[in-house]
Design an enzyme around this catalytic site. Sequence first.
Site, PDB file in Angstrom:
ATOM      1  N   ARG A 539       0.819  -1.196   0.000  1.00  0.00           N
ATOM      2  CA  ARG A 539       0.000   0.000   0.000  1.00  0.00           C
ATOM      3  C   ARG A 539       0.857   1.251   0.000  1.00  0.00           C
ATOM      4  O   ARG A 539       1.926   1.265   0.603  1.00  0.00           O
ATOM      5  CB  ARG A 539      -0.793   0.114   1.300  1.00  0.00           C
ATOM      6  N   SER A 602       8.586  -4.845   5.916  1.00  0.00           N
ATOM      7  CA  SER A 602       8.383  -5.942   6.867  1.00  0.00           C
ATOM      8  C   SER A 602       9.356  -7.095   6.669  1.00  0.00           C
ATOM      9  O   SER A 602       8.959  -8.238   6.410  1.00  0.00           O
ATOM     10  CB  SER A 602       6.947  -6.440   6.754  1.00  0.00           C
ATOM     11  N   ASP A 656       6.794  -3.944  10.309  1.00  0.00           N
ATOM     12  CA  ASP A 656       5.328  -3.921  10.461  1.00  0.00           C
ATOM     13  C   ASP A 656       4.889  -4.172  11.908  1.00  0.00           C
ATOM     14  O   ASP A 656       3.876  -3.630  12.359  1.00  0.00           O
ATOM     15  CB  ASP A 656       4.620  -4.901   9.499  1.00  0.00           C
TER      16      ASP A 656
HETATM   17  C1  BG6 Z   1      -1.295  -5.231   7.592  1.00  0.00           C
HETATM   18  C2  BG6 Z   1      -0.221  -4.240   7.918  1.00  0.00           C
HETATM   19  O1  BG6 Z   1      -2.487  -4.828   8.172  1.00  0.00           O
HETATM   20  O2  BG6 Z   1      -0.911  -6.498   8.083  1.00  0.00           O
HETATM   21  C3  BG6 Z   1       1.084  -4.724   7.294  1.00  0.00           C
HETATM   22  O3  BG6 Z   1      -0.541  -2.972   7.482  1.00  0.00           O
HETATM   23  C4  BG6 Z   1       1.418  -6.084   7.769  1.00  0.00           C
HETATM   24  O4  BG6 Z   1       2.119  -3.847   7.620  1.00  0.00           O
HETATM   25  C5  BG6 Z   1       0.270  -7.003   7.509  1.00  0.00           C
HETATM   26  O5  BG6 Z   1       2.580  -6.569   7.135  1.00  0.00           O
HETATM   27  C6  BG6 Z   1       0.542  -8.358   8.068  1.00  0.00           C
HETATM   28  O6  BG6 Z   1      -0.459  -9.261   7.705  1.00  0.00           O
HETATM   29  P1  BG6 Z   1      -0.481 -10.058   6.347  1.00  0.00           P
HETATM   30  O7  BG6 Z   1      -1.415 -11.160   6.624  1.00  0.00           O
HETATM   31  O8  BG6 Z   1      -0.971  -9.123   5.314  1.00  0.00           O
HETATM   32  O9  BG6 Z   1       0.903 -10.556   6.092  1.00  0.00           O
HETATM   33  C1  GLC Z   2       8.667 -11.895   8.471  1.00  0.00           C
HETATM   34  C2  GLC Z   2       9.616 -10.745   8.454  1.00  0.00           C
HETATM   35  C3  GLC Z   2       9.323  -9.818   9.605  1.00  0.00           C
HETATM   36  C4  GLC Z   2       7.879  -9.416   9.583  1.00  0.00           C
HETATM   37  C5  GLC Z   2       6.994 -10.629   9.586  1.00  0.00           C
HETATM   38  C6  GLC Z   2       5.541 -10.291   9.536  1.00  0.00           C
HETATM   39  O1  GLC Z   2       8.916 -12.642   9.597  1.00  0.00           O
HETATM   40  O2  GLC Z   2      10.945 -11.223   8.548  1.00  0.00           O
HETATM   41  O3  GLC Z   2      10.140  -8.674   9.521  1.00  0.00           O
HETATM   42  O4  GLC Z   2       7.596  -8.628  10.692  1.00  0.00           O
HETATM   43  O5  GLC Z   2       7.341 -11.442   8.501  1.00  0.00           O
HETATM   44  O6  GLC Z   2       5.188  -9.631   8.385  1.00  0.00           O
END
Ligand code: BG6
Ligand code: GLC
Length: 917
Positions: A539, A602, A656
Amino acid sequence: MFAVHLVAFYFTKLKEDQIKKVDRFLYHMRLSDETLLDITARFQAEMEKGLGKDTNPTASVKMLPTFVRAIPDGSENGEFLSLDLGGSKFRVLKVQVSEEGKRHVQMESQFYPTPNEIIRGNGTELFEYVADCLADFMKTKGLQQKKLPLGFTFSFPCRQTKLEEGVLLSWTKKFKARGVQDTDVVCRLTKAMRKHKDLDVDVLALVNDTVGTMMTCAYDDPYCEVGVIIGTGTNACYMEDMSNIDLVEGDEGRMCINTEWGAFGDDGALEDIRTEFDRELDLGSLNPGKQLFEKMISGLYLGELVRLILLKMAKAGLLFGGAKSSALLTKGKIETQHVAAMEKYKEGLANTREILVDLGLEPSEADCIAVQHVCTIVSFRSANLCAAALAAILTRLRENKKLARLRTTVGMDGTLYKIHPQYPKRLHKVVRKLVPNCDVRFLLSESGSTKGAAMVTAVASRVQAQRKQIDEVLAFFRLTREQLVGVQDKMSAELEYGLKRTTHALATVKMLPTYVCGMPDGTEKGKYLALDLGGTNFRVLLVKIRSGRRSVRMYNKIFAIPLEIMQGTGEELFDHIVQCIADFLDYMGLKGAQLPLGFTFSFPCRQANIDKGTLIEWTKGFKATDCEGEDVVDMLREAIKRRNEFDLDIVAVVNDTVGTMMTCAYEDPNCEIGLIAGTGSNMCYMEEMRNIELVDGDEGKMCINTEWGGFGDNGCIDDIRTQYDVEVDEGSLNPGKQRYEKMTSGMYLGEIVRQILIDLTKQGLLFRGQISERLRTRGIFETKFLSQIESDRLALLQVRKILQQLGLDSTCEDSIVVKEVCGAVSRRAAQLCGAGLAAVMEKRRQDQGLEHLKITVGVDGTLYKLHPHFSRVLQETVKELAPQCDAMFMLSEDGSGKGAALITAVAKRMQQARREH
Ligand code: BG6
Ligand code: GLC
Ligand code: BG6
Ligand code: GLC
């Protein structure tokens, strides 16, 4: 000559007169073809009513699902015990169903008496008696040392929800033991058997005698799909299409339905054909008002009907010159065997005389002829009524199969059918007349219901063995408390290693300082851009923070990152990101605006400052080249430069978990932990500066991005990793890395499920042993499917539909197993996550020297949000393993973008403060 003719004439005349007399008297008992067809139609409607979910509760014909799904295919084998209770005789048997593929069955049996005080006494004693007989049988046959599966033929109406269970709806026929109705008879029997220490028997199947009969006959004739009993009682079963059985989930294949047709008419549906004799008989029975159809048909009642008729005729002076004997006045004195004897073709008349004399009567020739005719009318009516109901079943079968003509076999048993000389012939004839478009073969079950019950038990025992195999596989995923405590302890140790300077370099849980030291205090304000890369969605956001009111407005756009970019070159990836930013600015009408930007990235980054982050290594689905070891902020800046269209002030790079913690902390300052259970799995928390040896300074706190996904990469949790985890790891982009993440996060759970399914299929326990192309396809089980499959609200058919959408052609049984596998895998994931979280919370509690820690955990991630049980199991585990910590779980509704913007705002303020100094 003349005299002979005269006698013959006289006799014929006499016979005619008597027959006419009886016919007149029993006018109501003679049913025309028209009436029979009408009864057929009524019974068809009754079947429909019994099968419907809403109509079943008030239906008198109960149409009970039996959980017998297929007729024998010849592959059944083994040694079984069998009980046959409820017909005229009680038997215990041992059945040997052939090995080596030949259809061969050997039986040894013993009859035991069923005295009235047992079958009408106390229920517990009845089952104890049955168990005693079984024990005696095993002793006499020298079977005590063997553990054999048992099939229980129990010829009464039972509501079943599985094969090895059945709640008695009501006693019928001669039985009326107290306290059994509404209880599970298998359970009662098992309990009674426990009294015998040397009895080691597993009751695997409960079968009605009709079902046993059908299965016995089907073993020899695969066309057999109906079973009928015309004995002490009467009843029928047949194979119904699953799609028509509302009461059982699933719609493929067929299941045997025990109609319990004996109760037809209990709601008044047959009042027009019932006679005064039927009513009188009913009133004197053990179950008045019940089994009204049965009482017009079966062996237990036929003789009594004849007696009541004879008595009435005698009273009316139509028989025996008006004389009655005390025997004739006594209930039960005429039995079915008498009726059968009186109707014998040649000796019938002589038998009649003898029987009547035995009853203390003095019958004339005319009386004998009349009495014989009474018997004929009563037994003919019985056969007619059976035929009418059977015609309804046959029609239903034909219609289910959409055939113009049905060829089928009906398995038959019961003493009335077997010993009555005319009965079978009459029945067959009427059935053929009523359903001319069915070619019916009637096959007598020579060996009773037991052979069939053994077939059912054999199948059940195979299913049980398969069940055991499935359980063995899933057992690897069921973690004990000790195992979870072990995980918690190891995680605690790893957290310490990661923080210490001497051990940090080798630690698998990297404990990365984030340079995020303070929480937002509400004074933040301004417009910020944020990027959110690394979860399910990429996003770009615009975040407007208004000071004082702790309110934030956000605008965002989701962009796709194609696989070839995720796994292409670093330059391509960052160019793509910048392209998306450009699109977003355009879309928002912000072209040229120079805004501060927070970059949620992340992945594990080593930070030397809030705006510096060197990617240690890619995780999850990313593998772009030339990024590892590079500062991602620099890479982004360079890409912006390459584009040369706009300039941005990149203020912060944020994991994240950290973004999530901040998002939640903005609302609840007690939020000092951020947890992601999504594509990946990770956690961050506020740590005392003095514990962070890698960063100078002892004052205050700093957020640590644990990167706990790497937990176990040194092999410390290999004891709980299964072969399936190993396979998933080996097939991943980063083998050997992120082992804990691969057991706990959305990107991998589906893969673990897939590996288990492949293995179960290989073992022949699923998908008919066929591994389809789809099942070989990596990644088919996304988190959303896993979540859907495990939803409690979902019926089995819907689970099956989801699997079908995924291209997995599964039966309902398969669907049950798949759902179970998903459940075991996701539960373990939630528990492991919980153990990790418990370790962190305990650390925080102990570090602060608190008796009780109260802390808020900000959570995000599709697994946590979408899965129906994950969050609950996670929370339960934390409570169990860290009882002195009181965790409040707060779902981050706005994603990490908001948190990243807040961090940026704080960083910007500090930047300015530094400049002003
Ligand atoms: C989102 C966050 O809501 O959740 C992201 O904004 C995050 O930053 C993500 O990485 C994690 O969940 P998923 O299931 O999308 O990997
Ligand atoms: C992976 C990444 C980590 C992140 C997580 C959740 O483990 O290495 O940085 O926080 O995924 O998205
Ligand atoms: C026997 C079966 O042959 O017939 C029993 O083995 C069944 O299971 C019985 O109940 C029915 O007939 P009757 O006449 O004994 O009630
Ligand atoms: C009674 C029972 C039924 C059984 C039949 C024949 O009708 O209710 O379960 O099949 O008798 O024995």
